[in-house]
Motif scaffolding. Sequence first.
Motif, PDB file in Angstrom:
ATOM      1  N   PHE A 117       0.829  -1.207   0.000  1.00  0.00           N
ATOM      2  CA  PHE A 117       0.000   0.000   0.000  1.00  0.00           C
ATOM      3  C   PHE A 117       0.864   1.258   0.000  1.00  0.00           C
ATOM      4  CE2 PHE A 117      -3.063  -3.109   1.330  1.00  0.00           C
ATOM      5  CZ  PHE A 117      -4.296  -2.622   0.901  1.00  0.00           C
ATOM      6  N   ASN A 118       2.109   1.147  -0.392  1.00  0.00           N
ATOM      7  CA  ASN A 118       3.006   2.295  -0.380  1.00  0.00           C
ATOM      8  C   ASN A 118       2.455   3.436  -1.233  1.00  0.00           C
ATOM      9  OD1 ASN A 118       4.770   0.819   1.183  1.00  0.00           O
ATOM     10  ND2 ASN A 118       5.937   0.057  -0.565  1.00  0.00           N
ATOM     11  N   GLY A 119       2.385   4.625  -0.646  1.00  0.00           N
ATOM     12  CA  GLY A 119       1.955   5.801  -1.387  1.00  0.00           C
ATOM     13  C   GLY A 119       0.489   5.833  -1.749  1.00  0.00           C
ATOM     14  N   SER A 120      -0.347   5.100  -1.025  1.00  0.00           N
ATOM     15  CA  SER A 120      -1.766   5.048  -1.384  1.00  0.00           C
ATOM     16  C   SER A 120      -2.605   5.953  -0.501  1.00  0.00           C
ATOM     17  CB  SER A 120      -2.291   3.615  -1.250  1.00  0.00           C
ATOM     18  OG  SER A 120      -2.197   3.176   0.081  1.00  0.00           O
ATOM     19  N   SER A 162     -11.136   1.505  12.374  1.00  0.00           N
ATOM     20  CA  SER A 162     -11.002   2.943  12.160  1.00  0.00           C
ATOM     21  C   SER A 162     -10.527   3.296  10.756  1.00  0.00           C
ATOM     22  CB  SER A 162     -10.024   3.536  13.182  1.00  0.00           C
ATOM     23  OG  SER A 162      -8.757   2.906  13.090  1.00  0.00           O
ATOM     24  N   GLN A 163     -10.113   2.321   9.982  1.00  0.00           N
ATOM     25  CA  GLN A 163      -9.593   2.613   8.642  1.00  0.00           C
ATOM     26  C   GLN A 163      -9.636   1.358   7.793  1.00  0.00           C
ATOM     27  OE1 GLN A 163      -8.071   5.610   7.248  1.00  0.00           O
ATOM     28  NE2 GLN A 163      -8.350   4.395   5.398  1.00  0.00           N
ATOM     29  N   PHE A 164     -10.112   1.504   6.566  1.00  0.00           N
ATOM     30  CA  PHE A 164     -10.055   0.414   5.595  1.00  0.00           C
ATOM     31  C   PHE A 164      -9.449   0.940   4.304  1.00  0.00           C
ATOM     32  CE2 PHE A 164     -13.662  -1.526   8.009  1.00  0.00           C
ATOM     33  CZ  PHE A 164     -13.111  -2.781   8.203  1.00  0.00           C
ATOM     34  N   ALA A 165      -8.714   0.088   3.615  1.00  0.00           N
ATOM     35  CA  ALA A 165      -8.230   0.410   2.278  1.00  0.00           C
ATOM     36  C   ALA A 165      -8.114  -0.891   1.498  1.00  0.00           C
ATOM     37  CB  ALA A 165      -6.886   1.120   2.323  1.00  0.00           C
ATOM     38  N   ALA A 166      -8.367  -0.813   0.201  1.00  0.00           N
ATOM     39  CA  ALA A 166      -8.331  -2.006  -0.644  1.00  0.00           C
ATOM     40  C   ALA A 166      -7.202  -1.913  -1.655  1.00  0.00           C
ATOM     41  CB  ALA A 166      -9.662  -2.180  -1.369  1.00  0.00           C
ATOM     42  N   ARG A 167      -6.606  -3.042  -1.945  1.00  0.00           N
ATOM     43  CA  ARG A 167      -5.601  -3.170  -3.002  1.00  0.00           C
ATOM     44  C   ARG A 167      -6.229  -4.038  -4.077  1.00  0.00           C
ATOM     45  NH1 ARG A 167      -2.144  -3.252  -6.631  1.00  0.00           N
ATOM     46  NH2 ARG A 167       0.104  -3.507  -6.314  1.00  0.00           N
ATOM     47  N   ALA A 168      -6.345  -3.489  -5.295  1.00  0.00           N
ATOM     48  CA  ALA A 168      -6.976  -4.232  -6.385  1.00  0.00           C
ATOM     49  C   ALA A 168      -6.141  -4.103  -7.652  1.00  0.00           C
ATOM     50  CB  ALA A 168      -8.393  -3.721  -6.629  1.00  0.00           C
ATOM     51  N   GLN A 169      -6.124  -5.158  -8.449  1.00  0.00           N
ATOM     52  CA  GLN A 169      -5.374  -5.179  -9.698  1.00  0.00           C
ATOM     53  C   GLN A 169      -6.317  -5.537 -10.845  1.00  0.00           C
ATOM     54  OE1 GLN A 169      -2.394  -8.200  -9.062  1.00  0.00           O
ATOM     55  NE2 GLN A 169      -3.890  -9.726  -8.457  1.00  0.00           N
ATOM     56  N   SER A 170      -5.803  -5.440 -12.073  1.00  0.00           N
ATOM     57  CA  SER A 170      -6.606  -5.743 -13.273  1.00  0.00           C
ATOM     58  C   SER A 170      -7.959  -5.049 -13.212  1.00  0.00           C
ATOM     59  CB  SER A 170      -6.800  -7.260 -13.418  1.00  0.00           C
ATOM     60  OG  SER A 170      -5.567  -7.920 -13.519  1.00  0.00           O
ATOM     61  N   THR A 171      -7.941  -3.744 -12.975  1.00  0.00           N
ATOM     62  CA  THR A 171      -9.182  -2.995 -12.784  1.00  0.00           C
ATOM     63  C   THR A 171      -9.592  -2.242 -14.045  1.00  0.00           C
ATOM     64  OG1 THR A 171      -8.251  -0.859 -12.126  1.00  0.00           O
ATOM     65  CG2 THR A 171      -8.358  -2.575 -10.430  1.00  0.00           C
ATOM     66  N   THR A 172     -10.803  -1.668 -13.994  1.00  0.00           N
ATOM     67  CA  THR A 172     -11.274  -0.813 -15.084  1.00  0.00           C
ATOM     68  C   THR A 172     -10.814   0.631 -14.906  1.00  0.00           C
ATOM     69  OG1 THR A 172     -13.368  -0.666 -13.857  1.00  0.00           O
ATOM     70  CG2 THR A 172     -13.295  -2.178 -15.724  1.00  0.00           C
TER      71      THR A 172
END
Length: 218
Positions: A117-120, A162-172
Motif C-alpha cells: 500500500f506504499n503511497g496510497s 477505524s480505517q479500511f483500504a483495498a488493493r486491487a489489480q486488473s481494474t477498469t
Amino acid sequence: MESKLKTIAALSLAASWAAASASAATVTYSNTHTTPKLQLIVDDDASPGTYRFSMSTTVGTADFLALGFNYSGISLAQTDFSLVSATRADDTPISPSLALFGDNTGSQSDCGAGCNFNGSGSASSFDYILRIGQQGGGGDNYVKTVVFDLTAPGSLDMNPFSQFAARAQSTTNPEGSIKADLIPPLGEPPTPVPIPAGFPLLVGGLAAFSLVRKSRKA
C-alpha cells in the motif's frame, strides 16, 4: 377480552423480536474512484462474535488482492479469519487463500509479493493487511468477489475498525491497479438499535399471556 389480550401479547413479542434483531449493525464502505467503484460491507449479524466482510464492485471490475485495516480490539491471528465464498471474473466459485500480515502496531504496508500500500491515499500502513489470493489476474487468481468472516469479540455498535483500504489489480481504472481508501457515508457508521430496546415489549407480551391464562382459570 381474551382475544384482545392474545393479540396484544403476540404483537408485543413480535415487536420485541424485531427490536432484538435490529441490534445487528451493517456498515458499507466505498472508494472515491469513478471506476471501479469498490464496495466493502461489514456486518455483525452472521453469528455472535463474528464480523462478516463482503467485497465486490458496484461499477466496473477489479481483482481484489488485499484489505488493509486498523483494529482497536485484541491482537488478531490468521486462524481468526475464514473464507465464506468467492468468485472469479466469470462468476465461477473459487477458494482463494487468506494470509494475515501485521501485528496491531499500525506499521504494516507490505502484504507479500506484488502486494503493498506504499503511497496510497491517506493511509499506507495499517494494523493488519489481509491478503486475498495471489498476484496475477487470470483464472482462479482473479478474485471478483469475496466474503470472509473474522471471529473476534465486540460488535459494530462500538465499531473497532477505524480505517479500511483495498488493493486491487486488473481494474477498469484507466491507470490500472489501485490502492484505495474505503470510507462509510459521511465518515460515520449507522447507529444500531440496541437489544435492550425490545425488553419492555417482551415484558408486556409475557404479561398479556399471563392475563390470558388467569382469565381462563377464572
